[in-house]
Design a protein around this motif. Structure first.
Motif, PDB file in Angstrom:
ATOM      1  N   MET A 151       0.999  -1.106  -0.046  1.00  0.00           N
ATOM      2  CA  MET A 151       0.027  -0.050  -0.020  1.00  0.00           C
ATOM      3  C   MET A 151       0.895   1.104   0.073  1.00  0.00           C
ATOM      4  O   MET A 151       1.660   1.265   0.633  1.00  0.00           O
ATOM      5  N   SER A 152       0.389   2.292  -0.829  1.00  0.00           N
ATOM      6  CA  SER A 152       1.185   3.385  -0.828  1.00  0.00           C
ATOM      7  C   SER A 152       0.197   4.531  -0.697  1.00  0.00           C
ATOM      8  O   SER A 152      -1.019   4.628  -1.397  1.00  0.00           O
ATOM      9  N   ASP A 153       0.721   5.736  -0.345  1.00  0.00           N
ATOM     10  CA  ASP A 153      -0.185   6.886  -0.554  1.00  0.00           C
ATOM     11  C   ASP A 153       0.252   7.756  -1.873  1.00  0.00           C
ATOM     12  O   ASP A 153       1.020   7.183  -2.678  1.00  0.00           O
ATOM     13  N   THR A 154      -0.260   9.009  -2.013  1.00  0.00           N
ATOM     14  CA  THR A 154      -0.133   9.568  -3.315  1.00  0.00           C
ATOM     15  C   THR A 154       0.315  10.880  -3.309  1.00  0.00           C
ATOM     16  O   THR A 154       0.289  11.731  -4.124  1.00  0.00           O
ATOM     17  N   ARG A 155       0.668  11.246  -2.011  1.00  0.00           N
ATOM     18  CA  ARG A 155       0.740  12.918  -1.854  1.00  0.00           C
ATOM     19  C   ARG A 155       2.193  13.156  -1.841  1.00  0.00           C
ATOM     20  O   ARG A 155       3.261  12.446  -1.429  1.00  0.00           O
ATOM     21  N   THR A 156       2.515  14.232  -2.629  1.00  0.00           N
ATOM     22  CA  THR A 156       3.770  14.685  -2.841  1.00  0.00           C
ATOM     23  C   THR A 156       3.780  16.311  -2.662  1.00  0.00           C
ATOM     24  O   THR A 156       2.631  17.067  -2.967  1.00  0.00           O
ATOM     25  N   ASN A 157       4.872  16.881  -2.212  1.00  0.00           N
ATOM     26  CA  ASN A 157       4.728  18.170  -1.603  1.00  0.00           C
ATOM     27  C   ASN A 157       6.302  19.029  -1.944  1.00  0.00           C
ATOM     28  O   ASN A 157       7.063  18.321  -1.976  1.00  0.00           O
ATOM     29  N   ALA A 158       6.084  20.393  -2.468  1.00  0.00           N
ATOM     30  CA  ALA A 158       7.166  21.058  -2.557  1.00  0.00           C
ATOM     31  C   ALA A 158       6.943  22.331  -1.747  1.00  0.00           C
ATOM     32  O   ALA A 158       6.941  23.387  -1.972  1.00  0.00           O
ATOM     33  N   GLY A 159       6.330  22.078  -0.267  1.00  0.00           N
ATOM     34  CA  GLY A 159       6.346  23.126   0.446  1.00  0.00           C
ATOM     35  C   GLY A 159       4.797  22.999   0.786  1.00  0.00           C
ATOM     36  O   GLY A 159       3.940  22.322   0.284  1.00  0.00           O
ATOM     37  N   ASN A 198       2.034  23.668  -1.560  1.00  0.00           N
ATOM     38  CA  ASN A 198       2.117  22.937  -2.899  1.00  0.00           C
ATOM     39  C   ASN A 198       2.118  21.520  -3.093  1.00  0.00           C
ATOM     40  O   ASN A 198       3.112  20.862  -3.001  1.00  0.00           O
ATOM     41  N   PHE A 199       0.923  20.907  -2.762  1.00  0.00           N
ATOM     42  CA  PHE A 199       0.516  19.505  -2.732  1.00  0.00           C
ATOM     43  C   PHE A 199       0.070  19.039  -3.991  1.00  0.00           C
ATOM     44  O   PHE A 199      -0.611  19.553  -4.910  1.00  0.00           O
ATOM     45  N   SER A 200       0.581  17.706  -4.420  1.00  0.00           N
ATOM     46  CA  SER A 200      -0.276  17.236  -5.554  1.00  0.00           C
ATOM     47  C   SER A 200      -0.233  15.732  -5.229  1.00  0.00           C
ATOM     48  O   SER A 200       0.211  15.112  -4.384  1.00  0.00           O
ATOM     49  N   VAL A 201      -0.929  15.116  -6.197  1.00  0.00           N
ATOM     50  CA  VAL A 201      -1.203  13.658  -6.120  1.00  0.00           C
ATOM     51  C   VAL A 201      -0.374  12.838  -7.296  1.00  0.00           C
ATOM     52  O   VAL A 201      -0.703  13.208  -8.481  1.00  0.00           O
ATOM     53  N   THR A 202       0.341  11.962  -6.841  1.00  0.00           N
ATOM     54  CA  THR A 202       1.493  11.280  -7.877  1.00  0.00           C
ATOM     55  C   THR A 202       1.451   9.980  -7.357  1.00  0.00           C
ATOM     56  O   THR A 202       1.658   9.447  -6.003  1.00  0.00           O
ATOM     57  N   ARG A 203       1.431   8.887  -8.290  1.00  0.00           N
ATOM     58  CA  ARG A 203       1.518   7.515  -8.080  1.00  0.00           C
ATOM     59  C   ARG A 203       2.865   7.082  -7.527  1.00  0.00           C
ATOM     60  O   ARG A 203       3.847   7.706  -8.159  1.00  0.00           O
ATOM     61  N   LYS A 204       2.976   6.270  -6.569  1.00  0.00           N
ATOM     62  CA  LYS A 204       4.199   5.804  -5.957  1.00  0.00           C
ATOM     63  C   LYS A 204       4.474   4.372  -5.999  1.00  0.00           C
ATOM     64  O   LYS A 204       5.405   3.929  -5.509  1.00  0.00           O
ATOM     65  N   MET A 205       3.424   3.599  -6.708  1.00  0.00           N
ATOM     66  CA  MET A 205       3.515   1.906  -6.782  1.00  0.00           C
ATOM     67  C   MET A 205       3.564   1.856  -8.310  1.00  0.00           C
ATOM     68  O   MET A 205       2.570   2.371  -9.200  1.00  0.00           O
ATOM     69  N   PHE A 206       4.381   1.070  -8.587  1.00  0.00           N
ATOM     70  CA  PHE A 206       4.692   0.706 -10.127  1.00  0.00           C
ATOM     71  C   PHE A 206       4.936  -0.824 -10.216  1.00  0.00           C
ATOM     72  O   PHE A 206       5.700  -1.531  -9.544  1.00  0.00           O
ATOM     73  N   THR A 207       4.231  -1.258 -11.333  1.00  0.00           N
ATOM     74  CA  THR A 207       4.235  -2.865 -11.540  1.00  0.00           C
ATOM     75  C   THR A 207       4.709  -3.216 -12.881  1.00  0.00           C
ATOM     76  O   THR A 207       4.253  -2.858 -13.861  1.00  0.00           O
ATOM     77  N   TRP A 208       5.514  -4.292 -13.120  1.00  0.00           N
ATOM     78  CA  TRP A 208       5.773  -4.839 -14.389  1.00  0.00           C
ATOM     79  C   TRP A 208       5.756  -6.088 -14.146  1.00  0.00           C
ATOM     80  O   TRP A 208       5.885  -6.816 -13.081  1.00  0.00           O
ATOM     81  N   ASP A 209       5.209  -6.922 -15.408  1.00  0.00           N
ATOM     82  CA  ASP A 209       4.785  -8.414 -15.394  1.00  0.00           C
ATOM     83  C   ASP A 209       5.269  -9.130 -16.548  1.00  0.00           C
ATOM     84  O   ASP A 209       5.093  -8.439 -17.305  1.00  0.00           O
ATOM     85  N   VAL A 210       5.431 -10.255 -16.428  1.00  0.00           N
ATOM     86  CA  VAL A 210       5.507 -11.224 -17.354  1.00  0.00           C
ATOM     87  C   VAL A 210       4.631 -12.379 -16.990  1.00  0.00           C
ATOM     88  O   VAL A 210       4.848 -13.222 -16.296  1.00  0.00           O
TER      89      VAL A 210
END
Length: 228
Positions: A1-9, A12-24
């Protein structure tokens, strides 16, 4: 599980995905969770994704390496490469670009596992004594995991525990926020079908959040009062 908040102060908040998946399908599933400098983590994901689509005999990709340990080594070296490329001058500048990563997954022939990868490129693997990892803002939610985690928990109860942990962090720290991304992987399935996003108005999340608050207040009243 991951949250999606990023901030530059604070403003200045934004929503950004922090979980990434690759599969075969039928052969491997590899998932990364990221924390730290956003430019660094985005560059890391872009490099891994780009290189996974290019066949190079001298540089096997995360979709070609035979073990999760070797995948962890490759991601660690790539993270270190990204951070070093971002340095302006000297070691002081490097701290601004630091990031850490949790790597999870399974490759056919091996067991599902997790690695915590540090900005320096080195890493550690989960053990029976340390069965989970956290990155980013951990101090508010970790005590809940330490007290309540049980290796025999069902997926359903584990998700409930994760939500309680994240909810406690969200209540205490502005740098962590909804929505939350969740991924459930069943060992030896080599596929991920369950990847919901939990929004602020999610009925189950709201029930867990309010129920946990009520339970804490009730537990406090039942504890013996202090006496001189």
């Amino acid at each position: 599980m991951s949250d999606t908040r990023t901030n530059a102060g604070v403003d200045n908040f934004s929503v950004t995905r922090k979980m990434f998946t690759w599969d075969v399908p039928g052969e491997r599933v590899i998932t990364l969770l990221t924390a730290g400098n956003l430019a660094t983590t985005q560059a890391l994901i872009s490099l891994l994704d780009e290189r996974s689509k290019i066949v190079e005999e001298r540089n096997p990709t995360i979709l070609e390496l035979p073990t999760m340990f070797q995948v962890a080594r490759l991601i660690g070296s790539t993270l270190k490469e990204v951070i070093q490329d971002s340095w302006a001058e000297g070691p002081e500048a490097s701290s601004k670009f630091k990031a850490s990563v949790i790597l999870g997954g399974q490759i056919k022939g091996g067991k599902p596992t997790l690695f915590l990868i540090y900005p320096e490129g080195n890493f550690i693997e989960i053990t029976e004594d340390s069965p989970f990892f956290q990155i980013g803002e951990a101090k508010y939610g970790k005590p809940i995991l330490v007290r309540a985690y049980d290796p025999e928990m069902s997926f359903e109860d584990t998700i409930k525990l994760l939500l309680v942990s994240f909810d406690s962090t969200i209540k205490a720290n502005l740098s962590v926020g909804l929505p939350l991304d969740l991924q459930v992987y069943v060992g030896d399935s080599f596929e991920v079908d369950n990847k919901p996003r939990i929004e602020a108005d999610d009925a189950y999340y709201q029930a867990v959040s309010s129920g946990w608050g009520d339970a804490l207040r009730n537990a406090l009243t039942q504890l013996p009062s202090y006496k001189e």
